[in-house]
Write a protein that holds these residues in place. Structure first.
Motif, PDB file in Angstrom:
ATOM      1  N   GLY A   1      -6.688 124.770 -20.523  1.00 25.75           N
ATOM      2  CA  GLY A   1      -7.085 125.891 -21.374  1.00 25.75           C
ATOM      3  C   GLY A   1      -6.003 126.194 -22.393  1.00 25.75           C
ATOM      4  O   GLY A   1      -4.907 125.608 -22.353  1.00 25.75           O
ATOM      5  N   PRO A   2      -6.301 127.104 -23.333  1.00 25.13           N
ATOM      6  CA  PRO A   2      -5.315 127.437 -24.356  1.00 25.13           C
ATOM      7  C   PRO A   2      -4.082 128.085 -23.735  1.00 25.13           C
ATOM      8  O   PRO A   2      -4.174 128.748 -22.699  1.00 25.13           O
ATOM      9  CB  PRO A   2      -6.050 128.428 -25.266  1.00 25.13           C
ATOM     10  N   GLY A   3      -2.946 127.871 -24.371  1.00 26.04           N
ATOM     11  CA  GLY A   3      -1.704 128.464 -23.868  1.00 26.04           C
ATOM     12  C   GLY A   3      -0.492 127.708 -24.373  1.00 26.04           C
ATOM     13  O   GLY A   3      -0.596 126.852 -25.267  1.00 26.04           O
ATOM     14  N   MET A   4       0.652 128.019 -23.779  1.00 20.47           N
ATOM     15  CA  MET A   4       1.904 127.423 -24.225  1.00 20.47           C
ATOM     16  C   MET A   4       1.887 125.910 -23.975  1.00 20.47           C
ATOM     17  O   MET A   4       1.536 125.463 -22.884  1.00 20.47           O
ATOM     18  CB  MET A   4       3.074 128.083 -23.492  1.00 20.47           C
ATOM     19  N   HIS A   5       2.282 125.154 -24.981  1.00 20.18           N
ATOM     20  CA  HIS A   5       2.146 123.700 -24.947  1.00 20.18           C
ATOM     21  C   HIS A   5       3.498 122.985 -24.894  1.00 20.18           C
ATOM     22  O   HIS A   5       3.671 122.050 -24.130  1.00 20.18           O
ATOM     23  CB  HIS A   5       1.344 123.270 -26.177  1.00 20.18           C
ATOM     24  N   HIS A   6       4.449 123.407 -25.712  1.00 20.62           N
ATOM     25  CA  HIS A   6       5.768 122.774 -25.680  1.00 20.62           C
ATOM     26  C   HIS A   6       6.822 123.720 -26.241  1.00 20.62           C
ATOM     27  O   HIS A   6       6.508 124.720 -26.884  1.00 20.62           O
ATOM     28  CB  HIS A   6       5.766 121.449 -26.467  1.00 20.62           C
ATOM     29  N   VAL A   7       8.084 123.372 -25.981  1.00 21.37           N
ATOM     30  CA  VAL A   7       9.195 124.084 -26.609  1.00 21.37           C
ATOM     31  C   VAL A   7       9.988 123.067 -27.410  1.00 21.37           C
ATOM     32  O   VAL A   7      10.228 121.942 -26.938  1.00 21.37           O
ATOM     33  CB  VAL A   7      10.065 124.842 -25.574  1.00 21.37           C
TER      34      VAL A   7
END
Lengths: 134, 134
Positions: free
Chosen positions: B74-80
């Protein structure tokens, strides 16, 4: 809403010491603080990576917010924290705009800072923290 | 490894315009750039939030890295993304330390920047990008 920028990126880990060692070895991170929030069931380390801050969070048990996060999704990025010039004003603005908040008023979080979490439903799946400047 | 700090936080979204509007409305974000990487199957917007940068990523189709991420999590934090003084040196250091890399040499990423991704297996589940200063 006047924000200074990203205060830290919060990362859920299962082994705090192992994760600290990884961030030190790979990215030259330095430990800034260690803290625990018993009522939230979390042990935390704040790391400095260059001029930025990474917060590693390990649960103290399975039946804690971070413990349930790990069980559901595994270790990984947990939240992004935005630093507000005035966290009380920021939370009032969000509340009066009808934004779904986890904390309807700032509370004392890790490292003694005042924080409030915005529900991920309101930010397309991103758990977002508003935090007072440290 | 000399890093300046967090360059941006990458967030996977399903509707780019809707997500941009949310970040503008809730957090006073300003659009910095828009870009597309056809070979990666991604449309992206770089936002400024205070002095920090948030990168919103929408897939151009289901069978793309971000499309598969959305289907799975689902949508959300993907990478830093961590900004390196010298991205080539940073990637050489990681490679010679035996760190599991997605890109064994920097390549041209979004917004014309040289980037290399470290595999999440090497960073306790966090997809980590090393990026040249913009």
């Amino acid at each position: 809403m006047r924000l200074r920028g990203v205060h830290h990126v919060g990362i859920a880990v299962s082994d705090l010491d192992e994760a600290v060692a990884t961030w030190e070895r790979l990215f030259g991170a330095r430990v800034e603080y260690r803290d625990a929030l018993d009522e939230q069931g979390v042990d935390a380390v704040s790391l400095l990576v260059g001029e930025s801050r990474i917060e590693l969070l390990a649960p103290t048990g399975d039946d804690t917010p971070v413990g349930r996060f790990l069980a559901r999704r595994g270790p990984g990025m947990h939240h992004v924290a935005l630093e507000a010039h005035d966290v009380h004003e920021a939370v009032r603005e969000l509340a009066s705009a009808g934004v779904h908040l986890v904390d309807t008023a700032p509370r004392r979080g890790l490292f003694g800072l005042e924080v409030a979490f915005v529900h991920p439903d309101a930010v397309h799946g991103v758990l977002t923290e508003v935090v007072a400047g440290g």
